[in-house]
Write a protein that holds these residues in place. Structure first.
Motif, PDB file in Angstrom:
ATOM      1  N   TYR A 153      -1.884   2.417   0.371  1.00 35.56           N
ATOM      2  CA  TYR A 153      -0.709   1.664   0.838  1.00 35.56           C
ATOM      3  C   TYR A 153       0.005   2.390   1.991  1.00 35.56           C
ATOM      4  O   TYR A 153       0.855   1.803   2.647  1.00 35.56           O
ATOM      5  CB  TYR A 153       0.302   1.454  -0.296  1.00 35.56           C
ATOM      6  N   LYS A 154      -0.326   3.629   2.225  1.00 35.81           N
ATOM      7  CA  LYS A 154       0.354   4.429   3.234  1.00 35.81           C
ATOM      8  C   LYS A 154       0.250   3.824   4.641  1.00 35.81           C
ATOM      9  O   LYS A 154       1.255   3.764   5.348  1.00 35.81           O
ATOM     10  CB  LYS A 154      -0.194   5.854   3.201  1.00 35.81           C
ATOM     11  N   PRO A 155      -0.925   3.323   5.076  1.00 42.34           N
ATOM     12  CA  PRO A 155      -0.984   2.729   6.431  1.00 42.34           C
ATOM     13  C   PRO A 155      -0.089   1.497   6.582  1.00 42.34           C
ATOM     14  O   PRO A 155       0.447   1.254   7.656  1.00 42.34           O
ATOM     15  CB  PRO A 155      -2.466   2.347   6.589  1.00 42.34           C
ATOM     16  N   LEU A 156       0.096   0.743   5.494  1.00 43.56           N
ATOM     17  CA  LEU A 156       0.948  -0.442   5.570  1.00 43.56           C
ATOM     18  C   LEU A 156       2.374  -0.058   5.918  1.00 43.56           C
ATOM     19  O   LEU A 156       2.962  -0.606   6.850  1.00 43.56           O
ATOM     20  CB  LEU A 156       0.906  -1.209   4.239  1.00 43.56           C
ATOM     21  N   PHE A 157       2.906   0.879   5.195  1.00 46.33           N
ATOM     22  CA  PHE A 157       4.301   1.259   5.440  1.00 46.33           C
ATOM     23  C   PHE A 157       4.429   2.118   6.693  1.00 46.33           C
ATOM     24  O   PHE A 157       5.448   2.091   7.372  1.00 46.33           O
ATOM     25  CB  PHE A 157       4.877   1.960   4.209  1.00 46.33           C
ATOM     26  N   GLY A 158       3.398   2.869   7.043  1.00 48.41           N
ATOM     27  CA  GLY A 158       3.408   3.620   8.290  1.00 48.41           C
ATOM     28  C   GLY A 158       3.382   2.686   9.485  1.00 48.41           C
ATOM     29  O   GLY A 158       4.038   2.927  10.499  1.00 48.41           O
ATOM     30  N   TYR A 159       2.641   1.601   9.371  1.00 52.04           N
ATOM     31  CA  TYR A 159       2.576   0.614  10.453  1.00 52.04           C
ATOM     32  C   TYR A 159       3.940  -0.013  10.688  1.00 52.04           C
ATOM     33  O   TYR A 159       4.366  -0.184  11.818  1.00 52.04           O
ATOM     34  CB  TYR A 159       1.544  -0.461  10.112  1.00 52.04           C
ATOM     35  N   LEU A 160       4.631  -0.340   9.604  1.00 47.28           N
ATOM     36  CA  LEU A 160       5.930  -0.978   9.737  1.00 47.28           C
ATOM     37  C   LEU A 160       6.935  -0.071  10.435  1.00 47.28           C
ATOM     38  O   LEU A 160       7.750  -0.537  11.229  1.00 47.28           O
ATOM     39  CB  LEU A 160       6.457  -1.406   8.361  1.00 47.28           C
ATOM     40  N   ALA A 217      17.277  -2.017   0.591  1.00 51.28           N
ATOM     41  CA  ALA A 217      17.406  -0.620   0.167  1.00 51.28           C
ATOM     42  C   ALA A 217      16.129  -0.160  -0.547  1.00 51.28           C
ATOM     43  O   ALA A 217      15.655   0.966  -0.331  1.00 51.28           O
ATOM     44  CB  ALA A 217      18.612  -0.451  -0.751  1.00 51.28           C
ATOM     45  N   GLU A 218      15.556  -1.034  -1.377  1.00 55.77           N
ATOM     46  CA  GLU A 218      14.321  -0.681  -2.087  1.00 55.77           C
ATOM     47  C   GLU A 218      13.151  -0.543  -1.111  1.00 55.77           C
ATOM     48  O   GLU A 218      12.304   0.337  -1.263  1.00 55.77           O
ATOM     49  CB  GLU A 218      14.005  -1.730  -3.151  1.00 55.77           C
ATOM     50  N   GLU A 219      13.120  -1.376  -0.081  1.00 56.02           N
ATOM     51  CA  GLU A 219      12.059  -1.271   0.913  1.00 56.02           C
ATOM     52  C   GLU A 219      12.187   0.019   1.713  1.00 56.02           C
ATOM     53  O   GLU A 219      11.192   0.647   2.065  1.00 56.02           O
ATOM     54  CB  GLU A 219      12.085  -2.489   1.842  1.00 56.02           C
ATOM     55  N   ILE A 220      13.419   0.433   1.965  1.00 54.39           N
ATOM     56  CA  ILE A 220      13.648   1.704   2.662  1.00 54.39           C
ATOM     57  C   ILE A 220      13.147   2.859   1.803  1.00 54.39           C
ATOM     58  O   ILE A 220      12.527   3.810   2.300  1.00 54.39           O
ATOM     59  CB  ILE A 220      15.138   1.865   3.038  1.00 54.39           C
ATOM     60  N   GLN A 221      13.386   2.785   0.485  1.00 54.42           N
ATOM     61  CA  GLN A 221      12.887   3.819  -0.417  1.00 54.42           C
ATOM     62  C   GLN A 221      11.356   3.888  -0.368  1.00 54.42           C
ATOM     63  O   GLN A 221      10.772   4.973  -0.331  1.00 54.42           O
ATOM     64  CB  GLN A 221      13.332   3.540  -1.856  1.00 54.42           C
ATOM     65  N   LEU A 222      10.704   2.713  -0.360  1.00 57.40           N
ATOM     66  CA  LEU A 222       9.241   2.684  -0.289  1.00 57.40           C
ATOM     67  C   LEU A 222       8.750   3.295   1.028  1.00 57.40           C
ATOM     68  O   LEU A 222       7.796   4.081   1.041  1.00 57.40           O
ATOM     69  CB  LEU A 222       8.724   1.252  -0.423  1.00 57.40           C
ATOM     70  N   LYS A 223       9.397   2.959   2.134  1.00 56.27           N
ATOM     71  CA  LYS A 223       8.986   3.492   3.432  1.00 56.27           C
ATOM     72  C   LYS A 223       9.157   5.014   3.474  1.00 56.27           C
ATOM     73  O   LYS A 223       8.306   5.735   4.003  1.00 56.27           O
ATOM     74  CB  LYS A 223       9.791   2.842   4.557  1.00 56.27           C
TER      75      LYS A 223
END
Length: 152
Positions: free
Chosen positions: A42-49, A21-27
């Motif tokens: 950090y935006k490209p990291l979570f955008g890549y995922l 749930a916390e990872e979803i919030q970060l994404k």
């Protein structure tokens, strides 16, 4: 979402302690337009995922193999090695051992000749043993130095 909470979640994320749930919030935070300037990298990291999650695998297999080419290479290499080995074997001429003057191995016409040849052989043997003893002296010196350094 509060900036402090996002920074806390990032710390937990990189330590591997976040929940799903916390990872979803970060994404969700990093996919929005309102990302803080100091967290922008950090935006490209979570955008890549998120983009990789949507990608589908489409298998495309090539049924042709290149075994024939590899087998041909191995065959050529083996034939070359065999040819070189055969040529080397056929052209090999062993060297003849030096002939002893005036005698076959171990037989002399007079005892004086036998005595002289024996003295020559013993002198040669003595010379080689003395060379070997010098090497042993170096080894003894090494042992003494090692014992002084390591105090055995």
């Amino acid at each position: 979402m509060e900036l402090a909470k996002i920074e806390q979640l990032l710390e937990k994320y990189f330590e591997g302690e976040t929940t799903i749930a916390e990872e979803i919030q970060l994404k969700q935070y990093f996919s929005s337009e309102k990302v803080a300037a100091h967290l922008e990298h950090y935006k490209p990291l979570f955008g890549y995922l998120t983009t990789e999650k949507e990608e589908k695998f489409t298998p495309s297999l090539s049924l042709k193999t290149k075994k024939r080419f590899t087998v041909a290479r191995i065959g050529i290499a083996a034939s070359l090695l065999f040819s070189i080995g055969t040529i080397a074997y056929l052209n090999y001429k062993p060297t003849q051992p030096p002939q002893v003057a005036n005698a076959e191995l171990g037989t002399f016409e007079s005892p004086e000749e036998a005595f002289e040849e024996t003295q020559k052989a013993l002198a040669l043997l003595s010379e080689k043993v003395n060379i070997g003893m010098k090497s042993v002296n170096y080894i003894n010196e090494y042992e003494n130095s090692k014992n002084l350094i390591f105090k055995k």
